[in-house]
Each structure stands twice: as structure tokens, then as C-alpha cells.
Enzyme design. Structure first.
Site, PDB file in Angstrom:
ATOM      1  CE  LYS A 202      -3.513   2.694   2.207  1.00 33.66           C
ATOM      2  NZ  LYS A 202      -4.659   2.767   3.104  1.00 33.66           N
ATOM      3  CE  LYS A 256      -6.257   2.011  -0.657  1.00 33.54           C
ATOM      4  NZ  LYS A 256      -6.755   2.080   0.693  1.00 33.54           N
TER       5      LYS A 256
HETATM    6  C1  PBG Z   1      -6.887   4.281   4.927  1.00 38.33           C
HETATM    7  C2  PBG Z   1      -7.542   3.954   3.656  1.00 38.33           C
HETATM    8  C3  PBG Z   1      -7.403   4.739   2.509  1.00 38.33           C
HETATM    9  C4  PBG Z   1      -8.154   4.124   1.527  1.00 38.33           C
HETATM   10  C5  PBG Z   1      -8.749   2.989   2.078  1.00 38.33           C
HETATM   11  N1  PBG Z   1      -8.340   2.885   3.414  1.00 38.33           N
HETATM   12  C6  PBG Z   1      -6.746   6.004   2.234  1.00 38.33           C
HETATM   13  C7  PBG Z   1      -5.573   6.440   2.914  1.00 38.33           C
HETATM   14  O1  PBG Z   1      -4.646   5.668   3.142  1.00 38.33           O
HETATM   15  O2  PBG Z   1      -5.519   7.615   3.211  1.00 38.33           O
HETATM   16  C8  PBG Z   1      -8.248   4.662   0.138  1.00 38.33           C
HETATM   17  C9  PBG Z   1      -9.305   4.180  -0.715  1.00 38.33           C
HETATM   18  C10 PBG Z   1      -9.491   4.957  -1.948  1.00 38.33           C
HETATM   19  O3  PBG Z   1      -8.789   5.922  -2.254  1.00 38.33           O
HETATM   20  O4  PBG Z   1     -10.410   4.569  -2.664  1.00 38.33           O
HETATM   21  N2  PBG Z   1      -6.975   3.490   5.948  1.00 38.33           N
END
Ligand code: PBG
Length: 333
Positions: A202, A256
Site C-alpha cells: 500500500k 493499492k
Molecule cells: C486508509 C484507507 C485509505 C483508503 C482505504 N483505506 C486512504 C488512505 O490511506 O488515506 C483509500 C481508498 C481509496 O482511495 O479509494 N486506511
């Protein structure tokens, strides 16, 4: 790749592209509703549905509206939903305490969805950012996100989700050691069959912008998430993350964002041969929707293309805000 002599004019690659019927026969990868996880934003406001401005077609849903959408997902053949909460800012605090509330928005949403459609999978995000007043995924001490103290909070959050009926716990916080800690706690509490989908690769990405609007953490966020999310420049490091998470008990690995990180989908799939899930994040959705709204791209076409490309890169499943529309198109074709 097997090597055999291929040369024009005996070989003409276009022969197999002449008609849809033959293209269909030689197609290497397919997309089906069964590959999709519908990413859904829930909220604790009074309204059934509130549009998310930066994500046209996406709504913050009440638990009841989410349950209605779960019925739609079932009818469309979408096997699972991933829910993300937008809570009343008054309920946020520095420790994200609301994350553990057994009667909070997440628990109520899980129950509403499961009551409506018992056999649909529910995936729950583990991270504190929807619940903290500073918008970080963990605790904040000065400018530091303490790892091990945060992991304790995440374990409590995951236990609450499992008790409420979540099928898949998906830690998205990027703390070290949290997958193992959550696995042990779940097992001790008798939830040994609850699955873990670890966000391993991520990245600290600009593509999450619209999501932070959607869950109301954009204004809250102080600083950035670079001390825990990965540097977009790094690939080998994503393999190490996946190896650690698998050793700690992850059942599935997440990459991701999606489209700029297809190499990571491919590398993790081929290095470990485990189920890989890719997240088509909010910014990917927003870009394609915005260009389509301007008439610059054919929206459904590029959406279907990018979802298919995730499959080609090796993803078993795809989390997408666009899942219901994709499933509708697939049903019609
Ligand atoms: C954070 C989280 C994020 C997303 C899902 N869980 C964003 C972040 O790390 O700030 C992003 C999902 C998306 O952009 O569709 N726990």
C-alpha cells in the site's frame, strides 16, 4: 515463452482478430462479476444517500441503504462488499475510540448487510483514519505514529468487526506486525475462520484524495502518511511486505492503488502464488469519471478496460467503486 519460428507472411497476427467470435475464443483473461468487490461508503447521518462530489455516482449510504445495495450486489452476482465509514466529526478523537464501538456505524452496517443478504461477503477496513481527529491511520504522539501502541488499537478494532459479523478483516494501516497480532487475537477469541486480507503493498499515494473527501478525513489530515505507507518508487519492498504478511497469517494480499501499480500485482502473484486483490482507488475512479463527464474518454469503455487489465496483471479480485456498473455491463453482454 516457448520459441518457435514465426515470420510474416506465414504468421499473420491479425487472423485471430478478424471477428468477435474468434477474439472471444483466444481471449486470455476474462472479467466476471464474481471477480469484483464493491467498495461502499457508509455514513451515520440521517439521509439514505448523499452524493460524494469528487466521485460522481458514489454515495455515502446509511446502513439501511447499504443493505439495499447488498441485495442489488447479490442480484448482480457480486460476491462481496468492502465498507468504509464516514462518521459524524463530533465522534472523532485523537485515539479513534469510535473504531471499537460495538454499536457504531461499522457494526450496524455489517449487521444490516448480513441481515439483508446473509451469504454476501463483508470486508472491513482496519485503520483509525475514519475515526481520528488528526486523520492518521494510527495514534499520533507529537509528529510520530507509534507502531506498537497503534497495533493494540487495531487489534481491538478488528475484534469488534469480527464480533459484528465481518467475514474478511483488511488492515490498511501499514503498521508493522499488525497482521500477526490481529490473527492471534482473532484466534484466541474463537474467530479462527475470519479471513485476513492484508494491504501489503500500500503506497503513500495522491490517488486517495477523493476517498479522504468521501470519509471526511481530508480536512482532518495533519501532515502525510509517508512514515507508514510505502514509497511509490519501491517495488522490492512490496515483496518483503507481502512475505511478512503471509508469514503472519494473511490469507490474501492487496495491492493499492491499482493502475499505476500493476507491476506489483504481477510480481506478488508470481512470487508467492497466493490470492492477490487489487484496489481501484478513488482517484482512479474520479479521473476516469471526470474525463468521461467532459466527453474526453468513453467512461464505461475505459473502466472495463482497466478492470480487465487488472486480471491480465494477475489479480484474482478487484475492489472497485464501479463494481455495480461493471456487473451490469457484464450481465448485458
Ligand atoms: C486508509 C484507507 C485509505 C483508503 C482505504 N483505506 C486512504 C488512505 O490511506 O488515506 C483509500 C481508498 C481509496 O482511495 O479509494 N486506511
Amino acid at each position: 515463452m516457448p520459441h518457435f519460428p514465426q515470420a510474416f507472411p506465414d504468421t499473420r497476427m491479425r487472423r485471430l482478430r478478424q471477428h468477435e467470435w474468434v477474439r472471444s475464443l483466444v481471449r486470455e483473461n476474462r472479467l466476471a462479476p464474481a471477480d469484483l468487490i464493491w467498495s461502499m461508503v457508509v455514513h451515520d447521518g440521517a439521509e439514505a444517500r448523499i452524493p460524494v462530489p469528487s466521485m460522481p455516482g458514489v454515495f455515502r449510504l446509511s446502513p439501511e441503504a447499504a443493505a439495499a445495495e447488498a441485495r442489488r450486489a447479490r442480484a448482480l452476482g457480486i460476491p462481496a462488499l468492502a465498507i468504509f465509514p464516514h462518521i459524524d466529526p463530533a465522534k472523532k478523537d485523537a485515539r479513534g475510540s469510535e473504531a471499537n464501538n460495538p454499536d457504531g456505524l461499522v457494526a450496524r452496517s455489517i449487521r444490516a448487510i448480513k441481515d439483508a443478504v446473509p451469504d454476501i461477503g463483508v470486508v472491513c477496513d482496519v485503520a483509525l483514519d475514519p475515526f481520528t481527529d488528526h486523520g492518521h491511520d494510527g495514534l499520533l504522539e507529537g509528529n510520530v505514529i507509534p507502531n506498537d501502541a497503534t497495533v493494540e488499537c487495531l487489534v481491538a478494532q478488528a475484534l469488534m468487526q469480527a464480533r459484528a459479523g465481518a467475514d474478511v478483516i483488511a488492515p490498511s494501516d501499514m503498521m508493522d506486525g499488525r497482521v500477526g497480532a490481529i490473527r492471534r487475537a482473532l484466534d484466541q477469541a474463537g474467530h479462527e475462520n475470519v479471513m485476513l486480507l492484508a494491504y501489503s503493498a500500500k503506497y503513500a499515494s495522491g490517488f486517495y484524495g477523493p476517498y479522504r473527501d468521501a470519509i471526511g478525513s481530508a480536512k482532518a489530515l495533519r501532515g502525510d502518511k509517508k512514515t507508514y505507507q510505502m514509497d511509490p518508487a519501491n517495488g522490492d519492498e512490496g515483496l518483503r511486505e507481502a512475505a511478512l504478511d503471509l508469514a503472519e497469517g494473511a490469507d490474501m494480499i492487496m495491492v493499492k492503488p491499482g493502475l499505476p501499480y500493476l507491476d506489483m500485482v504481477w510480481r506478488i502473484k508470481h512470487a508467492f502464488g497466493v490470492p492477490v486483490v487489487v484496489f481501484q482507488v478513488s482517484g482512479e475512479y474520479a479521473m476516469m469519471k471526470a474525463a468521461a463527464a467532459n466527453g474526453w474518454l468513453d467512461g464505461p469503455r475505459v473502466m472495463m478496460e482497466s478492470l480487465t487489465c487488472f486480471r491480465r496483471a494477475g489479480a484474482d479480485a478487484i475492489i472497485s467503486y464501479w463494481a455495480p456498473e461493471a456487473a451490469e455491463i457484464l450481465a448485458g453482454s
